[in-house]
Design a protein around this motif. Structure first.
Motif, PDB file in Angstrom:
ATOM      1  N   ILE A   6       0.725  -1.155  -0.150  1.00  0.00           N
ATOM      2  CA  ILE A   6      -0.033   0.086  -0.085  1.00  0.00           C
ATOM      3  C   ILE A   6       0.785   1.003  -0.103  1.00  0.00           C
ATOM      4  O   ILE A   6       1.902   1.388   0.770  1.00  0.00           O
ATOM      5  CB  ILE A   6      -1.138   0.049   1.214  1.00  0.00           C
ATOM      6  CG1 ILE A   6      -2.008  -1.012   1.201  1.00  0.00           C
ATOM      7  CG2 ILE A   6      -1.455   1.334   1.398  1.00  0.00           C
ATOM      8  CD1 ILE A   6      -2.728  -1.225   2.450  1.00  0.00           C
ATOM      9  N   ARG A   7       0.417   2.213  -1.187  1.00  0.00           N
ATOM     10  CA  ARG A   7       1.134   3.584  -0.880  1.00  0.00           C
ATOM     11  C   ARG A   7       0.404   4.475  -0.192  1.00  0.00           C
ATOM     12  O   ARG A   7      -0.587   4.775  -0.801  1.00  0.00           O
ATOM     13  CB  ARG A   7       1.475   4.079  -2.395  1.00  0.00           C
ATOM     14  CG  ARG A   7       2.705   3.369  -3.085  1.00  0.00           C
ATOM     15  CD  ARG A   7       2.732   3.823  -4.248  1.00  0.00           C
ATOM     16  NE  ARG A   7       3.922   3.116  -5.262  1.00  0.00           N
ATOM     17  CZ  ARG A   7       4.402   3.609  -6.281  1.00  0.00           C
ATOM     18  NH1 ARG A   7       3.802   4.667  -6.897  1.00  0.00           N
ATOM     19  NH2 ARG A   7       5.169   2.886  -6.837  1.00  0.00           N
ATOM     20  N   ALA A   8       0.599   4.423   1.362  1.00  0.00           N
ATOM     21  CA  ALA A   8      -0.495   4.879   2.143  1.00  0.00           C
ATOM     22  C   ALA A   8      -0.698   6.541   1.744  1.00  0.00           C
ATOM     23  O   ALA A   8       0.327   7.233   2.319  1.00  0.00           O
ATOM     24  CB  ALA A   8      -0.093   4.917   3.529  1.00  0.00           C
ATOM     25  N   ALA A   9      -1.938   6.853   1.690  1.00  0.00           N
ATOM     26  CA  ALA A   9      -2.330   8.128   0.940  1.00  0.00           C
ATOM     27  C   ALA A   9      -3.551   8.636   2.138  1.00  0.00           C
ATOM     28  O   ALA A   9      -3.494   9.704   2.352  1.00  0.00           O
ATOM     29  CB  ALA A   9      -2.856   8.406  -0.300  1.00  0.00           C
ATOM     30  N   GLU A  10      -4.449   7.758   2.244  1.00  0.00           N
ATOM     31  CA  GLU A  10      -5.447   7.964   3.252  1.00  0.00           C
ATOM     32  C   GLU A  10      -5.084   7.676   4.735  1.00  0.00           C
ATOM     33  O   GLU A  10      -4.266   6.979   5.148  1.00  0.00           O
ATOM     34  CB  GLU A  10      -6.763   7.240   3.006  1.00  0.00           C
ATOM     35  CG  GLU A  10      -7.282   7.523   1.523  1.00  0.00           C
ATOM     36  CD  GLU A  10      -8.573   6.869   1.273  1.00  0.00           C
ATOM     37  OE1 GLU A  10      -9.160   6.663   2.019  1.00  0.00           O
ATOM     38  OE2 GLU A  10      -8.641   6.460  -0.093  1.00  0.00           O
ATOM     39  N   THR A  11      -6.038   8.394   5.706  1.00  0.00           N
ATOM     40  CA  THR A  11      -5.438   8.257   7.373  1.00  0.00           C
ATOM     41  C   THR A  11      -5.495   6.842   7.354  1.00  0.00           C
ATOM     42  O   THR A  11      -4.588   6.442   8.373  1.00  0.00           O
ATOM     43  CB  THR A  11      -6.579   9.141   7.830  1.00  0.00           C
ATOM     44  OG1 THR A  11      -6.733  10.511   7.425  1.00  0.00           O
ATOM     45  CG2 THR A  11      -6.361   9.112   9.419  1.00  0.00           C
ATOM     46  N   TRP A  12      -6.573   6.076   7.062  1.00  0.00           N
ATOM     47  CA  TRP A  12      -6.588   4.633   7.498  1.00  0.00           C
ATOM     48  C   TRP A  12      -5.349   3.917   7.122  1.00  0.00           C
ATOM     49  O   TRP A  12      -4.846   3.071   7.593  1.00  0.00           O
ATOM     50  CB  TRP A  12      -7.942   4.011   7.051  1.00  0.00           C
ATOM     51  CG  TRP A  12      -8.112   3.786   5.635  1.00  0.00           C
ATOM     52  CD1 TRP A  12      -8.704   4.468   4.627  1.00  0.00           C
ATOM     53  CD2 TRP A  12      -7.593   2.601   4.889  1.00  0.00           C
ATOM     54  NE1 TRP A  12      -8.408   3.994   3.609  1.00  0.00           N
ATOM     55  CE2 TRP A  12      -8.001   2.915   3.568  1.00  0.00           C
ATOM     56  CE3 TRP A  12      -7.094   1.469   5.216  1.00  0.00           C
ATOM     57  CZ2 TRP A  12      -7.673   1.808   2.536  1.00  0.00           C
ATOM     58  CZ3 TRP A  12      -6.840   0.641   4.544  1.00  0.00           C
ATOM     59  CH2 TRP A  12      -7.065   0.787   2.877  1.00  0.00           C
ATOM     60  N   GLU A  13      -4.709   4.208   5.894  1.00  0.00           N
ATOM     61  CA  GLU A  13      -3.682   3.568   5.488  1.00  0.00           C
ATOM     62  C   GLU A  13      -2.430   4.170   6.257  1.00  0.00           C
ATOM     63  O   GLU A  13      -1.456   3.182   6.656  1.00  0.00           O
ATOM     64  CB  GLU A  13      -3.538   3.699   3.966  1.00  0.00           C
ATOM     65  CG  GLU A  13      -4.513   3.359   3.278  1.00  0.00           C
ATOM     66  CD  GLU A  13      -4.505   3.937   1.749  1.00  0.00           C
ATOM     67  OE1 GLU A  13      -4.691   2.997   0.768  1.00  0.00           O
ATOM     68  OE2 GLU A  13      -4.201   4.988   1.398  1.00  0.00           O
ATOM     69  N   GLN A  14      -2.279   5.402   6.529  1.00  0.00           N
ATOM     70  CA  GLN A  14      -1.314   5.771   7.393  1.00  0.00           C
ATOM     71  C   GLN A  14      -1.228   5.168   8.762  1.00  0.00           C
ATOM     72  O   GLN A  14      -0.172   5.049   9.471  1.00  0.00           O
ATOM     73  CB  GLN A  14      -1.268   7.374   7.458  1.00  0.00           C
ATOM     74  CG  GLN A  14      -0.845   7.983   5.983  1.00  0.00           C
ATOM     75  CD  GLN A  14      -0.973   9.371   5.729  1.00  0.00           C
ATOM     76  OE1 GLN A  14      -1.405   9.798   6.830  1.00  0.00           O
ATOM     77  NE2 GLN A  14      -0.782   9.853   4.802  1.00  0.00           N
ATOM     78  N   ALA A  15      -2.438   4.945   9.277  1.00  0.00           N
ATOM     79  CA  ALA A  15      -2.495   4.304  10.571  1.00  0.00           C
ATOM     80  C   ALA A  15      -1.924   2.937  10.712  1.00  0.00           C
ATOM     81  O   ALA A  15      -1.379   2.562  11.735  1.00  0.00           O
ATOM     82  CB  ALA A  15      -4.075   4.210  11.007  1.00  0.00           C
ATOM     83  N   GLY A  16      -1.880   2.323   9.496  1.00  0.00           N
ATOM     84  CA  GLY A  16      -1.208   0.997   9.440  1.00  0.00           C
ATOM     85  C   GLY A  16       0.190   1.134   9.444  1.00  0.00           C
ATOM     86  O   GLY A  16       0.864   0.290  10.484  1.00  0.00           O
ATOM     87  N   ALA A  17       0.755   2.187   8.966  1.00  0.00           N
ATOM     88  CA  ALA A  17       2.191   2.697   9.201  1.00  0.00           C
ATOM     89  C   ALA A  17       2.558   3.057  10.537  1.00  0.00           C
ATOM     90  O   ALA A  17       3.669   2.307  11.160  1.00  0.00           O
ATOM     91  CB  ALA A  17       2.744   3.845   8.312  1.00  0.00           C
ATOM     92  N   TYR A  18       1.676   3.640  11.216  1.00  0.00           N
ATOM     93  CA  TYR A  18       1.905   4.153  12.553  1.00  0.00           C
ATOM     94  C   TYR A  18       1.691   3.011  13.548  1.00  0.00           C
ATOM     95  O   TYR A  18       2.605   2.751  14.499  1.00  0.00           O
ATOM     96  CB  TYR A  18       0.863   5.227  13.105  1.00  0.00           C
ATOM     97  CG  TYR A  18       1.025   6.395  12.217  1.00  0.00           C
ATOM     98  CD1 TYR A  18       2.057   6.789  11.470  1.00  0.00           C
ATOM     99  CD2 TYR A  18      -0.129   7.456  12.315  1.00  0.00           C
ATOM    100  CE1 TYR A  18       2.130   7.891  10.787  1.00  0.00           C
ATOM    101  CE2 TYR A  18      -0.006   8.603  11.615  1.00  0.00           C
ATOM    102  CZ  TYR A  18       1.013   8.900  10.973  1.00  0.00           C
ATOM    103  OH  TYR A  18       1.257  10.018  10.138  1.00  0.00           O
ATOM    104  N   TYR A  19       0.868   1.970  13.316  1.00  0.00           N
ATOM    105  CA  TYR A  19       0.764   0.869  14.192  1.00  0.00           C
ATOM    106  C   TYR A  19       1.974  -0.067  14.055  1.00  0.00           C
ATOM    107  O   TYR A  19       2.312  -0.584  15.100  1.00  0.00           O
ATOM    108  CB  TYR A  19      -0.704   0.024  13.514  1.00  0.00           C
ATOM    109  CG  TYR A  19      -0.470  -1.172  14.295  1.00  0.00           C
ATOM    110  CD1 TYR A  19      -1.147  -1.698  15.439  1.00  0.00           C
ATOM    111  CD2 TYR A  19      -0.176  -2.430  13.630  1.00  0.00           C
ATOM    112  CE1 TYR A  19      -1.158  -2.483  16.360  1.00  0.00           C
ATOM    113  CE2 TYR A  19       0.057  -3.791  14.437  1.00  0.00           C
ATOM    114  CZ  TYR A  19      -0.817  -3.883  15.608  1.00  0.00           C
ATOM    115  OH  TYR A  19      -0.639  -5.037  16.184  1.00  0.00           O
TER     116      TYR A  19
END
Length: 145
Positions: A6-19
């Motif tokens: 995933i190229r995280a663009a949306e908040t829910w995708e970025q939340a995965g990176a943060y997790y």
């Protein structure tokens, strides 16, 4: 494993990176959230997230240094997924995206224990001086894309 990128663009995708960063690095090394999430976590920062069956398991971020180079950092794989090549995969995915964006050079600041990992990916130490960070001491490494 069923790994997806995933190229995280949306908040829910970025939340995965943060997790992944919280579980795979901050908790493991006792890093506070204030230190883990720094001035480089901005709306312009790009994040790669690898998922296994929609569950985030690996990540990295990158941000612009100048018109030709970008810093790849916060490369983290959850402990139970380490040793499966996901660290290499997440860095390679970031490099592909960097090339698409027109960057010519990738830079990392590697902990001493990870220098060999980055050397296998084609990075070379560009400054023998140790960088003393808040959490880890690192070496600056670079690779032409």
């Amino acid at each position: 494993m069923k790994i997806e990128v995933i190229r995280a663009a949306e908040t829910w995708e970025q939340a995965g990176a943060y997790y992944v960063r919280i579980q795979g690095m901050a908790r493991q090394h006792g890093i506070t959230l204030r230190r883990e999430f720094d001035m480089h976590d901005t709306p312009d920062t790009k994040y790669i997230v690898l998922t296994d069956d929609d569950f985030p398991v690996a990540t990295c971020r990158f941000y612009r240094i100048d018109s030709e180079s970008a810093m790849i950092g916060r490369v983290v794989v959850l402990p139970e997924y380490r040793g499966n090549g996901l660290g290499k995969q997440v860095v390679k995915e970031a490099e592909i995206w960097l090339c698409e964006l027109g960057y010519k050079k990738a830079v990392v600041e590697s902990r001493d224990v990870a220098v060999a990992f980055y050397e296998k990916l084609g990075y070379a130490v560009s400054d023998q001086n140790l960088i003393h960070g808040d959490t880890f001491d690192c070496f600056r490494m670079e690779r032409l894309l």
